[in-house]
Design a protein around this motif. Sequence first.
Motif, short mmCIF file in Angstrom:
data_model
loop_
_atom_site.label_atom_id
_atom_site.label_comp_id
_atom_site.label_asym_id
_atom_site.label_seq_id
_atom_site.Cartn_x
_atom_site.Cartn_y
_atom_site.Cartn_z
N LYS A 22 74.76 53.53 41.75
CA LYS A 22 73.65 53.64 42.79
C LYS A 22 73.34 52.47 43.49
N ARG A 23 73.19 51.47 42.86
CA ARG A 23 72.50 50.34 43.28
C ARG A 23 73.66 49.14 43.93
N VAL A 34 76.53 60.50 43.75
CA VAL A 34 76.72 60.94 42.61
C VAL A 34 77.22 62.18 41.96
N GLU A 57 75.49 54.86 36.02
CA GLU A 57 74.76 55.57 37.15
C GLU A 57 74.05 54.68 37.87
N ASN A 58 73.18 53.82 37.26
CA ASN A 58 72.16 52.85 37.87
C ASN A 58 73.11 51.84 38.52
N LYS A 69 74.77 52.16 47.17
CA LYS A 69 73.85 51.36 48.52
C LYS A 69 74.23 50.78 49.32
#
Length: 328
Positions: free
Chosen positions: A12-13, A32, A8-9, A17
């Motif tokens: 996201k990034r 997400v 997930e991290n 993003k």
Amino acid sequence: MKTGKIPENVLKRSILKQLQTKREEVLIGAGVGEDCAILTLAEDEVFVVSTDPITGTSKDAGMVAVHITANDLASSGAEPIALLVSALLPETIEELEIRELMAQMETVCAELHIQIAGGHTEVTKAVNQPILTVTGIGKAKKDRIITTKGAKPGQDIVMSKWIGLEGTSILAKEKEALLLTRYPSHLVEEAKAFDRFLSIVPEAATAGKSGVTAMHDVTEGGIFGALWELAESSGVGLEVDLKQISVRQETIEICEFFELNPYELISSGSLLMVTDDGLDLVRKLRQAHIPAAVIGKIRDGNDRVVINEEERRYLEPPKSDELYKVMS
């Protein structure tokens, strides 16, 4: 990376993003836990949907993926709105590569005003290079849909830009070191930069306003394959003058190096358009700074003929693209 869904991290990034382009038609987009995108259209509009995998190249795959899918939509007379992207990634991939891949896609999406509305990213042992499958969603007025089936005897066939653009760019990037053993660096660099011509969205928009009855983007199988598919879909014959089919010198040189037929080389970036007045369409395209030429006529019957001075060649159904002779 470990096999399975992207963490997930990282999602996201390095993925979400990167996605900055937004469309008002997209009510719910990528996020997400979001498994579906939700879009809305006006009452007199329809969805146009297309999907394509990108398997022929690993370099600049994100850029190519967006252009190919947007081209399919545009050749139907649709305005591209949104994409769903499925990315199968090898275990050897690094997060920076994922971020660069998404940045490539977002750059083209920003140029064409398309929103990446969702998709799926997964690391798997099943692939040894990134495999992208892109589903494109476009919109069109119900009475302005253009298909490959609309060609009629007596009409002109117009082609935009030059054949072999995509194949030339892929070969120049993937086989650069080999090509530099024969050709100067400026030729190879220019061939690599042919990817700047891959979009046919501008010419499709001009053609759609000019009364064309059929359009077909030139992809796998090259111009010969696209002409066959156009005629087969419409149930007509055609005659094409080989000398009117434009090809860049860089394409000729690279095809000679690898002993390939440029007329059967993947040619995204070129669009076939059928219209009653080809010269008028060519004039309008050139006013929009898009090179174009009338290359032939739609005929009665089933003969699909390419004329080169005194020689007449009968087209055959498309076969494996010339690119795979080098890239397989």
